[in-house]
Write a protein that holds these residues in place. Structure first.
Motif, PDB file in Angstrom:
ATOM      1  N   LEU A  71       0.824  -1.210   0.000  1.00  0.00           N
ATOM      2  CA  LEU A  71       0.000   0.000   0.000  1.00  0.00           C
ATOM      3  C   LEU A  71       0.855   1.255   0.000  1.00  0.00           C
ATOM      4  CD1 LEU A  71      -2.773  -1.024   2.541  1.00  0.00           C
ATOM      5  CD2 LEU A  71      -2.930  -0.936   0.057  1.00  0.00           C
ATOM      6  N   LYS A  72       0.278   2.299  -0.541  1.00  0.00           N
ATOM      7  CA  LYS A  72       0.934   3.596  -0.552  1.00  0.00           C
ATOM      8  C   LYS A  72       0.410   4.411   0.627  1.00  0.00           C
ATOM      9  CE  LYS A  72       1.349   3.589  -5.535  1.00  0.00           C
ATOM     10  NZ  LYS A  72       0.895   4.187  -6.779  1.00  0.00           N
ATOM     11  N   LYS A  73       1.177   5.421   0.980  1.00  0.00           N
ATOM     12  CA  LYS A  73       0.832   6.272   2.120  1.00  0.00           C
ATOM     13  C   LYS A  73      -0.536   6.920   1.928  1.00  0.00           C
ATOM     14  CE  LYS A  73       2.589  10.321   4.546  1.00  0.00           C
ATOM     15  NZ  LYS A  73       3.667  11.314   4.588  1.00  0.00           N
ATOM     16  N   SER A  74      -0.855   7.326   0.708  1.00  0.00           N
ATOM     17  CA  SER A  74      -2.129   8.001   0.442  1.00  0.00           C
ATOM     18  C   SER A  74      -3.323   7.053   0.515  1.00  0.00           C
ATOM     19  CB  SER A  74      -2.094   8.672  -0.924  1.00  0.00           C
ATOM     20  OG  SER A  74      -1.938   7.701  -1.939  1.00  0.00           O
ATOM     21  N   CYS A 134      -7.213   3.087  24.813  1.00  0.00           N
ATOM     22  CA  CYS A 134      -7.242   4.407  24.193  1.00  0.00           C
ATOM     23  C   CYS A 134      -6.211   5.370  24.773  1.00  0.00           C
ATOM     24  CB  CYS A 134      -8.636   5.010  24.277  1.00  0.00           C
ATOM     25  SG  CYS A 134      -9.879   3.969  23.492  1.00  0.00           S
ATOM     26  N   SER A 135      -5.129   4.874  25.278  1.00  0.00           N
ATOM     27  CA  SER A 135      -4.067   5.744  25.782  1.00  0.00           C
ATOM     28  C   SER A 135      -2.785   5.464  25.003  1.00  0.00           C
ATOM     29  CB  SER A 135      -3.833   5.494  27.275  1.00  0.00           C
ATOM     30  OG  SER A 135      -3.240   4.228  27.465  1.00  0.00           O
ATOM     31  N   GLU A 136      -1.793   6.308  25.198  1.00  0.00           N
ATOM     32  CA  GLU A 136      -0.509   6.127  24.516  1.00  0.00           C
ATOM     33  C   GLU A 136       0.231   4.887  25.006  1.00  0.00           C
ATOM     34  OE1 GLU A 136       1.236   7.696  21.977  1.00  0.00           O
ATOM     35  OE2 GLU A 136      -0.720   8.549  21.566  1.00  0.00           O
ATOM     36  N   THR A 137      -0.063   4.429  26.222  1.00  0.00           N
ATOM     37  CA  THR A 137       0.591   3.245  26.775  1.00  0.00           C
ATOM     38  C   THR A 137      -0.304   2.008  26.700  1.00  0.00           C
ATOM     39  OG1 THR A 137      -0.193   3.796  28.994  1.00  0.00           O
ATOM     40  CG2 THR A 137       1.988   4.639  28.347  1.00  0.00           C
ATOM     41  N   SER A 138      -1.257   2.048  25.813  1.00  0.00           N
ATOM     42  CA  SER A 138      -2.209   0.956  25.654  1.00  0.00           C
ATOM     43  C   SER A 138      -1.501  -0.338  25.272  1.00  0.00           C
ATOM     44  CB  SER A 138      -3.214   1.332  24.564  1.00  0.00           C
ATOM     45  OG  SER A 138      -4.090   0.271  24.319  1.00  0.00           O
ATOM     46  N   PRO A 139      -2.051  -1.497  25.678  1.00  0.00           N
ATOM     47  CA  PRO A 139      -1.423  -2.766  25.301  1.00  0.00           C
ATOM     48  C   PRO A 139      -1.530  -3.054  23.806  1.00  0.00           C
ATOM     49  CG  PRO A 139      -3.453  -3.156  26.503  1.00  0.00           C
ATOM     50  CD  PRO A 139      -3.196  -1.689  26.563  1.00  0.00           C
ATOM     51  N   THR A 140      -2.486  -2.420  23.130  1.00  0.00           N
ATOM     52  CA  THR A 140      -2.653  -2.596  21.690  1.00  0.00           C
ATOM     53  C   THR A 140      -2.892  -1.229  21.075  1.00  0.00           C
ATOM     54  OG1 THR A 140      -3.599  -4.779  22.029  1.00  0.00           O
ATOM     55  CG2 THR A 140      -4.012  -3.752  19.904  1.00  0.00           C
ATOM     56  N   ILE A 141      -2.010  -0.849  20.164  1.00  0.00           N
ATOM     57  CA  ILE A 141      -2.117   0.480  19.559  1.00  0.00           C
ATOM     58  C   ILE A 141      -1.404   0.477  18.213  1.00  0.00           C
ATOM     59  CG2 ILE A 141      -0.039   1.403  20.675  1.00  0.00           C
ATOM     60  CD1 ILE A 141      -1.639   4.047  21.046  1.00  0.00           C
ATOM     61  N   ILE A 142      -1.883   1.314  17.311  1.00  0.00           N
ATOM     62  CA  ILE A 142      -1.221   1.527  16.030  1.00  0.00           C
ATOM     63  C   ILE A 142      -0.836   2.999  15.978  1.00  0.00           C
ATOM     64  CG2 ILE A 142      -1.435   1.490  13.514  1.00  0.00           C
ATOM     65  CD1 ILE A 142      -3.528  -0.730  13.860  1.00  0.00           C
ATOM     66  N   LYS A 143       0.458   3.254  15.803  1.00  0.00           N
ATOM     67  CA  LYS A 143       0.957   4.623  15.753  1.00  0.00           C
ATOM     68  C   LYS A 143       1.387   4.951  14.335  1.00  0.00           C
ATOM     69  CE  LYS A 143       2.720   4.568  20.481  1.00  0.00           C
ATOM     70  NZ  LYS A 143       3.908   4.736  21.322  1.00  0.00           N
ATOM     71  N   ASN A 144       1.203   6.200  13.971  1.00  0.00           N
ATOM     72  CA  ASN A 144       1.515   6.640  12.627  1.00  0.00           C
ATOM     73  C   ASN A 144       2.543   7.758  12.679  1.00  0.00           C
ATOM     74  OD1 ASN A 144       1.517   7.474   9.993  1.00  0.00           O
ATOM     75  ND2 ASN A 144      -0.546   8.313  10.031  1.00  0.00           N
ATOM     76  N   ASP A 145       3.637   7.626  11.923  1.00  0.00           N
ATOM     77  CA  ASP A 145       4.605   8.698  11.752  1.00  0.00           C
ATOM     78  C   ASP A 145       4.378   9.258  10.354  1.00  0.00           C
ATOM     79  OD1 ASP A 145       6.687  10.442  11.578  1.00  0.00           O
ATOM     80  OD2 ASP A 145       8.256   8.989  12.074  1.00  0.00           O
ATOM     81  N   THR A 148       7.512   9.928   7.826  1.00  0.00           N
ATOM     82  CA  THR A 148       8.254   8.819   7.221  1.00  0.00           C
ATOM     83  C   THR A 148       7.346   7.721   6.653  1.00  0.00           C
ATOM     84  OG1 THR A 148       8.394   7.672   9.335  1.00  0.00           O
ATOM     85  CG2 THR A 148      10.213   9.171   8.766  1.00  0.00           C
ATOM     86  N   ALA A 149       6.061   7.890   6.708  1.00  0.00           N
ATOM     87  CA  ALA A 149       5.095   6.888   6.228  1.00  0.00           C
ATOM     88  C   ALA A 149       5.284   5.556   6.932  1.00  0.00           C
ATOM     89  CB  ALA A 149       5.184   6.720   4.715  1.00  0.00           C
ATOM     90  N   GLU A 150       5.593   5.595   8.223  1.00  0.00           N
ATOM     91  CA  GLU A 150       5.765   4.381   9.006  1.00  0.00           C
ATOM     92  C   GLU A 150       4.580   4.202   9.955  1.00  0.00           C
ATOM     93  OE1 GLU A 150      10.605   4.069   9.350  1.00  0.00           O
ATOM     94  OE2 GLU A 150       9.459   4.598  11.118  1.00  0.00           O
ATOM     95  N   ASN A 172       6.068  -3.908  15.988  1.00  0.00           N
ATOM     96  CA  ASN A 172       6.587  -4.032  14.627  1.00  0.00           C
ATOM     97  C   ASN A 172       6.326  -2.730  13.883  1.00  0.00           C
ATOM     98  OD1 ASN A 172       7.209  -7.063  14.411  1.00  0.00           O
ATOM     99  ND2 ASN A 172       5.164  -6.999  15.298  1.00  0.00           N
ATOM    100  N   THR A 173       7.275  -2.328  13.055  1.00  0.00           N
ATOM    101  CA  THR A 173       7.136  -1.118  12.267  1.00  0.00           C
ATOM    102  C   THR A 173       7.113  -1.492  10.793  1.00  0.00           C
ATOM    103  OG1 THR A 173       8.287   0.164  13.943  1.00  0.00           O
ATOM    104  CG2 THR A 173       8.145   1.136  11.762  1.00  0.00           C
ATOM    105  N   VAL A 174       6.123  -0.947  10.097  1.00  0.00           N
ATOM    106  CA  VAL A 174       5.965  -1.188   8.669  1.00  0.00           C
ATOM    107  C   VAL A 174       6.100   0.151   7.959  1.00  0.00           C
ATOM    108  CG1 VAL A 174       4.424  -2.034   6.869  1.00  0.00           C
ATOM    109  CG2 VAL A 174       4.388  -3.085   9.128  1.00  0.00           C
ATOM    110  N   LYS A 175       6.980   0.198   6.997  1.00  0.00           N
ATOM    111  CA  LYS A 175       7.159   1.415   6.210  1.00  0.00           C
ATOM    112  C   LYS A 175       6.418   1.244   4.895  1.00  0.00           C
ATOM    113  CE  LYS A 175      10.483   4.673   4.497  1.00  0.00           C
ATOM    114  NZ  LYS A 175      10.862   5.781   5.265  1.00  0.00           N
TER     115      LYS A 175
END
Length: 185
Positions: A71-74, A134-145, A148-150, A172-175
């Motif tokens: 997939l692309k960032k867009s 729903c917090s930053e220290t949640s046991p399950t979370i997806i973060k977006n940079d 860098t499209a990561e 795990n980080t996916v770019k």
């Protein structure tokens, strides 16, 4: 032959002190042997659970990476929805596919894992994904940079072995393909 009978006549037996000393030594050796064996069995159980958790995490990430890698960032929108009634979801949603608006969900929703709207079933039924709080220290979370499209996928798996819960956190980080320069032109 006379010597043998003489030994039997002169044998006074085992004294109480010798018997007690023998019992103490045998009990110490037995206790040490039991503790070593028990510790070895406990380590075996722990390693077995950790292996099961890692296998399930590999299944989850392999399925997600298979979808996200092309997939692309867009094409991705991160949708973090949290509500008080345990309807928690962390989804990566593809908005466009081949120029058409075809959205589907890939991510975590209500303690389940989805890839392209298909639920990923675990091999082991006693393993579950811990839900987001729903917090930053949640046991399950997806973060977006966004620069860098990561996307960093963090999830925690839990397995109950006996009466003991075992948890393990995976990150795990996916770019993605960064097409932001193509879109702005």
């Amino acid at each position: 032959m006379n010597k043998f009978f003489k030994l039997l006549k002169d044998n006074n037996g085992v004294t109480l002190v010798e018997l007690l000393a023998t019992l103490v030594i045998v009990s110490i050796i037995g206790t040490l042997s039991y503790s070593v064996l028990y510790q070895g069995y406990a380590n075996y159980q722990r390693i077995q659970v950790e292996t099961e958790l890692r296998d399930e995490a590999d299944l989850i990430m392999a399925s997600m990476i298979k979808d996200l890698f092309v997939l692309k960032k867009s094409e991705i929108t991160l949708s973090n929805k949290c509500s008080a009634n345990d309807s928690n979801s962390l989804l990566l949603v593809s908005k466009t596919e081949n120029g058409s608006s075809n959205s589907y969900k890939t991510g975590f929703e209500n303690g389940k894992v989805f890839v392209k709207d298909q639920e990923i079933n675990f091999y082991n039924d006693n393993i579950e994904v811990l839900q987001t709080d729903c917090s930053e220290t949640s046991p399950t979370i997806i973060k977006n940079d966004t620069e860098t499209a990561e996307y960093t996928v963090i999830f925690t798996l839990q397995a109950i072995k006996g009466n003991t819960p075992h948890t393990m956190r995976f990150e795990n980080t996916v770019k993605l393909i960064d097409d932001s320069a193509e879109v702005s032109e």
